[in-house]
Write an enzyme that holds these catalytic residues in place. Structure first.
Site, mmCIF file in Angstrom:
data_model
loop_
_atom_site.group_PDB
_atom_site.id
_atom_site.type_symbol
_atom_site.label_atom_id
_atom_site.label_comp_id
_atom_site.label_asym_id
_atom_site.label_seq_id
_atom_site.Cartn_x
_atom_site.Cartn_y
_atom_site.Cartn_z
ATOM 1 N N SER A 142 1.000 -1.136 -0.095
ATOM 2 C CA SER A 142 -0.042 0.086 -0.096
ATOM 3 C C SER A 142 0.767 1.320 0.059
ATOM 4 O O SER A 142 2.053 1.407 0.273
ATOM 5 C CB SER A 142 -0.762 -0.020 1.186
ATOM 6 O OG SER A 142 -1.538 1.133 1.333
ATOM 7 N N TYR A 155 -2.561 -0.992 10.256
ATOM 8 C CA TYR A 155 -2.413 -1.055 8.795
ATOM 9 C C TYR A 155 -1.185 -0.563 8.504
ATOM 10 O O TYR A 155 -0.517 -1.330 7.634
ATOM 11 C CB TYR A 155 -3.508 -0.093 8.186
ATOM 12 C CG TYR A 155 -3.736 -0.439 6.889
ATOM 13 C CD1 TYR A 155 -4.412 -1.550 6.323
ATOM 14 C CD2 TYR A 155 -2.967 0.465 5.741
ATOM 15 C CE1 TYR A 155 -4.629 -1.755 4.931
ATOM 16 C CE2 TYR A 155 -3.459 0.230 4.411
ATOM 17 C CZ TYR A 155 -3.943 -0.969 3.937
ATOM 18 O OH TYR A 155 -4.186 -1.233 2.646
#
Length: 243
Positions: A142, A155
């Site tokens: 990501s 995350y």
């Protein structure tokens, strides 16, 4: 153009236009579902691993990627059922937004279990089959694996881990199995559903279509032997978390 005697692979082996048998984690929705669809449309055979059932007509295993041993067993079953694997795409991912002190510890740790440890378990189980086929791995990191934000510690920790894992894996498997790390920005999926308003993209946010990102994955999967895309950053043109 060099003669065929100087090429690292015979000329007839250099064209790889069909992705083959591709296992996709998180393949029942979002990016994973878009990748599975793209693989099938390109003449390949997708296999989906997810908590939810795969789209009708696509083979899969229902499994919780937070349970590494169960995931590994499911991958081996799927690979043996299809006579091996040509590639895997680790698209499964979850989030738990909020400040560290406010997030339930089990929710925080589950993000690490699915996003990072689930990725490692998937690669571990698939590796013997991929080494046999000289296949490919696409890990899904990501932009938040390269840039940290507040209220996203779980995350970011998981995706920073995927970045390090992927780069180390590419070195470890060089010449045996291709490794591509995908770094997507915001996508128009259900990933943001159910969050508090402050953790959702604004209504006017420009998000990437999962099918467009899946096209980039398919491109990586179909490079000829001797050519690898090590890292792919795919974002909307106004992605706020890149660079």
């Amino acid at each position: 153009m060099p003669s065929t005697e100087t090429l690292p692979y015979p000329i007839e082996e250099r064209a790889r236009t069909i992705p083959g048998t591709v296992l996709v984690t998180g393949g029942a929705s979002g990016l994973g579902a878009a990748v599975a669809k793209a693989v099938r449309q390109a003449g390949g055979t997708p296999i989906v691993l997810d908590l939810a059932a795969a789209t009708e007509g696509i083979d899969g295993e229902t499994v919780d990627l937070a349970d590494g041993r169960a995931a590994e067993a499911a991958i081996r079953r799927a690979a043996e059922r299809h006579g091996g694997l040509d590639a895997i795409v680790t698209a499964a991912g979850i989030d738990a937004c909020g400040k560290l002190a406010d997030i339930d510890p089990e929710d925080w740790e589950r993000v690490i279990a699915v996003n990072l440890l689930g990725t490692a378990a998937t690669v571990r189980a698939a590796l013997p089959f991929l080494q046999e086929s000289r296949g490919r791995i696409v890990t899904v990191a990501s932009t938040l694996g390269l840039r940290a934000l507040s209220d996203a510690s779980a995350y970011c920790a998981s995706k920073f881990g995927v970045v390090g894992f992927s780069r180390a894996l590419a070195i470890e498997l060089a010449g045996e199995v291709g490794v591509t790390m995908l770094v997507p920005g915001g996508m128009d999926t259900a990933f943001f559903d159910g969050r508090p308003e402050q953790y959702r993209p604004p209504e006017d946010a420009r998000l990437a279509a999962p099918a467009d990102v899946a096209d980039a994955v398919l491109f990586a999967l179909t490079r000829p032997p001797g050519v690898e895309l090590r890292e792919l950053v795919v974002t909307p043109p106004v992605e706020p978390s890149w660079p």
